[in-house]
Design a protein around this motif. Structure first.
Motif, PDB file in Angstrom:
ATOM      1  N   ASN A 118       0.818  -1.217   0.000  1.00  0.00           N
ATOM      2  CA  ASN A 118       0.000   0.000   0.000  1.00  0.00           C
ATOM      3  C   ASN A 118       0.848   1.262   0.000  1.00  0.00           C
ATOM      4  N   SER A 119       1.980   1.259   0.718  1.00  0.00           N
ATOM      5  CA  SER A 119       2.799   2.470   0.754  1.00  0.00           C
ATOM      6  C   SER A 119       3.355   2.787  -0.630  1.00  0.00           C
ATOM      7  N   ARG A 120       3.750   1.766  -1.371  1.00  0.00           N
ATOM      8  CA  ARG A 120       4.297   1.982  -2.705  1.00  0.00           C
ATOM      9  C   ARG A 120       3.205   2.319  -3.716  1.00  0.00           C
ATOM     10  N   ILE A 121       2.058   1.671  -3.596  1.00  0.00           N
ATOM     11  CA  ILE A 121       0.929   1.950  -4.486  1.00  0.00           C
ATOM     12  C   ILE A 121       0.453   3.389  -4.308  1.00  0.00           C
ATOM     13  N   GLN A 122       0.324   3.814  -3.069  1.00  0.00           N
ATOM     14  CA  GLN A 122      -0.171   5.162  -2.800  1.00  0.00           C
ATOM     15  C   GLN A 122       0.845   6.221  -3.202  1.00  0.00           C
ATOM     16  N   ASP A 123       2.116   5.992  -2.898  1.00  0.00           N
ATOM     17  CA  ASP A 123       3.130   7.000  -3.207  1.00  0.00           C
ATOM     18  C   ASP A 123       3.302   7.175  -4.714  1.00  0.00           C
ATOM     19  N   SER A 124       3.256   6.078  -5.459  1.00  0.00           N
ATOM     20  CA  SER A 124       3.480   6.155  -6.905  1.00  0.00           C
ATOM     21  C   SER A 124       2.226   6.532  -7.677  1.00  0.00           C
ATOM     22  N   GLY A 125       1.065   6.422  -7.047  1.00  0.00           N
ATOM     23  CA  GLY A 125      -0.185   6.732  -7.735  1.00  0.00           C
ATOM     24  C   GLY A 125      -0.625   5.628  -8.671  1.00  0.00           C
ATOM     25  N   LEU A 126      -0.296   4.385  -8.351  1.00  0.00           N
ATOM     26  CA  LEU A 126      -0.714   3.251  -9.180  1.00  0.00           C
ATOM     27  C   LEU A 126      -2.225   3.068  -9.133  1.00  0.00           C
ATOM     28  N   ASN A 127      -2.810   2.719 -10.284  1.00  0.00           N
ATOM     29  CA  ASN A 127      -4.204   2.258 -10.262  1.00  0.00           C
ATOM     30  C   ASN A 127      -4.379   0.965 -11.052  1.00  0.00           C
ATOM     31  N   LEU A 128      -3.259   0.412 -11.554  1.00  0.00           N
ATOM     32  CA  LEU A 128      -3.307  -0.836 -12.319  1.00  0.00           C
ATOM     33  C   LEU A 128      -1.992  -1.579 -12.124  1.00  0.00           C
ATOM     34  N   THR A 129      -2.094  -2.894 -11.933  1.00  0.00           N
ATOM     35  CA  THR A 129      -0.910  -3.731 -11.779  1.00  0.00           C
ATOM     36  C   THR A 129      -1.041  -4.972 -12.649  1.00  0.00           C
ATOM     37  N   LEU A 173      10.209   3.125 -12.001  1.00  0.00           N
ATOM     38  CA  LEU A 173      10.223   3.695 -10.650  1.00  0.00           C
ATOM     39  C   LEU A 173      10.490   2.555  -9.680  1.00  0.00           C
ATOM     40  N   ILE A 174      11.690   2.528  -9.095  1.00  0.00           N
ATOM     41  CA  ILE A 174      12.099   1.430  -8.218  1.00  0.00           C
ATOM     42  C   ILE A 174      12.268   1.967  -6.809  1.00  0.00           C
ATOM     43  N   TYR A 175      11.570   1.358  -5.877  1.00  0.00           N
ATOM     44  CA  TYR A 175      11.612   1.836  -4.494  1.00  0.00           C
ATOM     45  C   TYR A 175      12.811   1.261  -3.757  1.00  0.00           C
ATOM     46  N   THR A 176      13.468   2.142  -3.015  1.00  0.00           N
ATOM     47  CA  THR A 176      14.671   1.771  -2.288  1.00  0.00           C
ATOM     48  C   THR A 176      14.474   2.080  -0.819  1.00  0.00           C
ATOM     49  N   SER A 177      15.090   1.285   0.031  1.00  0.00           N
ATOM     50  CA  SER A 177      14.940   1.489   1.471  1.00  0.00           C
ATOM     51  C   SER A 177      15.772   2.678   1.920  1.00  0.00           C
ATOM     52  N   THR A 180      14.782   6.630   7.307  1.00  0.00           N
ATOM     53  CA  THR A 180      13.648   7.185   8.029  1.00  0.00           C
ATOM     54  C   THR A 180      12.441   7.247   7.114  1.00  0.00           C
ATOM     55  N   GLY A 181      11.255   7.149   7.706  1.00  0.00           N
ATOM     56  CA  GLY A 181      10.028   7.329   6.943  1.00  0.00           C
ATOM     57  C   GLY A 181       9.798   6.229   5.926  1.00  0.00           C
ATOM     58  N   LYS A 182       8.997   6.550   4.929  1.00  0.00           N
ATOM     59  CA  LYS A 182       8.619   5.580   3.906  1.00  0.00           C
ATOM     60  C   LYS A 182       9.751   5.383   2.892  1.00  0.00           C
ATOM     61  N   PRO A 183       9.785   4.227   2.213  1.00  0.00           N
ATOM     62  CA  PRO A 183      10.769   4.029   1.148  1.00  0.00           C
ATOM     63  C   PRO A 183      10.603   5.076   0.059  1.00  0.00           C
TER      64      PRO A 183
END
Length: 524
Positions: A118-129, A173-177, A180-183
């Protein structure tokens, strides 16, 4: 491809980036080969009951049909589309299809749970996977309000051409750790694949030799799987093996290599340690690359004995990858060092003023590297913090050796709190946020504790709320809670209940004190 040279200095002096103004990774990884050699094997699919070779022509058709389905779903250039699949041909086709449309692919990991997804979906604005049946169930359990596209359920039978995109247009868009806070989401352009190629070629002693076949046990959701193996292999015309290994097994690994004729492997250090502990012998390999943490002289010696080759170490991170590598074809490695800067990338150690230093300092990469991110997604403050003048800070400390070591980078340690465990880079902030939502936890601090197999394990120091008991049952309940909500790989493997945590005057956990405690526990 790199022109084979007699020495590192010759290779570096002759190198220049050749990046066209208009570039699309779908063309680079698939369409060019499909046009001139459509029957050439792109992917060796070992995910089913029997081997299936997928040609570039077939891969292009899969991607074009997927692209048409995405257009039918309203996807436009610049839209973010998730890819939640394990190693398989549809995973490769999904990224290629998204890039064809000028959209942005967002890799998602099958071991993620509700909070991480959910954190990655919400941050990136995804609506389709793009996913499969298991991934759709995972998204449903996470209660995500997101549409899913499952290729196995059927696709349109007409094709969509590739969009004209620029080399600097966003593509992935690749999420990295982080600490602090969200990725944070590292946004990369279509040039990122080109930026990886020199380092991938060097780390495999000039990958692309006749008979080369490439594989990694690392998931394609991570930059190490996606851009150190899958996409470079496709771009270079080297068949890539797709094999689902939910849990790394020495026996399965050895059998897979023998069954498919794999000659080139990227092994995370933890996998190498497991192979060494099992005294595994793997004949027939031409090259082995490894990255994530230093291997040391003992592991390099074992590689010579067990595989008959020199393991090449490389270095990079999600924000700018494959920037340092060793290459046995150009000379012996230096134990304790990751290698030398890859042609096209300027890597140095700088001091607090941003000046080059021969002493220990901050490992940094000069602007201009083709594999360098455009920015952190919608996060200008963190993007600005990542740079010191013309240098991108890696967050690592190191030394560049002159003289007999001739520009070799020696890794000293992390300057932040990112945990390196079993090849994964894990941010403690996200785990702490999850722990704080448990009904028994008052506050928590998370650090990496040294571990002989995994490099580090996730260690949590927890202050319980009044009325909660510090029992083994409470500990197991907290572990299960993080596993179910965050990830099946980044949960605390050890928990210590404490009366209080070391805090700054502003109320932040002093992780360096917890880290020192964890190290003492290891030494006790």
């Amino acid at each position: 491809m790199l022109n084979r040279a007699a020495s590192y200095d010759e290779l570096r002096s002759d190198f220049a980036w050749d990046i066209p103004e208009r570039l699309n990774m779908a063309t680079q990884a698939c369409d060019e080969w499909a046009a001139r050699a459509p029957s050439r094997t792109a992917i060796i699919d070992m995910t089913g009951p029997r081997r299936r070779d997928v040609s570039y022509g077939a891969l292009r058709e899969m991607a074009e049909m997927l692209a048409t389905a995405l257009v039918d779903q309203g996807v436009e250039p610049g839209d973010r589309v998730g890819v939640l699949r394990s190693q398989d041909p549809w995973c490769a086709a999904a990224h290629i299809a998204i890039w064809k449309l000028g959209a942005i692919s967002v890799p998602l990991f099958k071991l993620f749970r509700a909070d991480a997804l959910n954190s990655r979906i919400q941050d990136s604005g995804l609506n389709l996977t793009i996913t499969d049946a298991d991934g759709a169930e995972l998204l449903a359990q996470a209660k995500t309000a997101i549409k899913v596209l499952i290729p196995e359920n059927g696709l349109p039978d007409f094709l969509t051409p590739t969009t004209d995109t620029g080399a600097n247009d966003p593509a992935v868009l690749i999420y990295t750790s982080g600490t602090t806070g969200k990725p944070k989401g590292a946004l990369h352009a279509h040039r990122v694949l080109t930026g990886h190629l020199p380092g991938v070629e060097l780390s495999h002693d000039f990958l692309g030799q006749p008979g080369d076949v490439l594989w990694t046990p690392a998931d394609w959701a991570w930059i190490g799987g996606l851009f150190d193996v899958l996409m470079p292999g496709l771009a270079l015309g080297v068949p890539v093996v797709a094999a689902r290994l939910p849990k790394f097994s020495v026996a399965t690994c050895v059998d897979l290599i023998a069954a498919t004729g794999i000659r080139n492997v990227f092994f995370p250090p933890t996998a190498l340690r497991m192979l060494k502990a099992d005294d595994a012998k793997i004949p027939g390999l031409r090259s082995v690359a490894s990255g994530g943490e230093p291997l040391g002289a003992e592991m390099l010696a074992w590689g010579e004995q067990a595989m008959g080759l020199t393991i090449n170490e490389f270095y990079g991170q999600t924000e700018c990858n494959m920037v340092v590598s060793s290459c046995a074809a150009l000379g012996p490695p230096q134990p304790g060092c990751a290698g030398r800067p890859v042609p096209g990338h300027r890597v140095a150690v700088i001091d607090d003023a941003g000046q080059l230093t021969n002493a220990e300092g901050d490992v940094a990469i000069a602007r201009g590297s083709a594999s360098m991110m455009l920015e952190y997604w919608q996060n200008p403050e963190e993007t600005a913090r990542k740079y010191r003048g013309d240098w991108m800070l890696t967050g690592d400390r190191g030394v560049i050796h002159d003289g007999t070591r001739g520009g070799y980078l020696q890794f000293v340690g992390r300057s932040d709190d990112v945990i390196t465990s079993a090849g994964y880079r894990i941010g403690p902030g996200e785990i702490e946020d999850c722990l704080l939502t448990h009904p028994a936890v008052a506050t928590a601090g998370v650090v990496g504790k040294p571990d002989s197999l995994r490099t580090e394990i996730v260690k949590a120091y927890i202050v319980l709320k009044d009325g909660a008991d510090a029992t083994p049952d409470t500990e197991q309940d907290i572990v299960n809670y993080v596993k179910s909500r965050l990830s099946a790989h980044s949960y605390p493997r050890e928990i210590t209940f404490v009366e209080a945590l070391p805090m700054t005057v502003t109320g932040k956990v002093i992780r360096k004190d917890l880290k020192a405690r964890a190290i003492k526990e290891t030494q006790a």
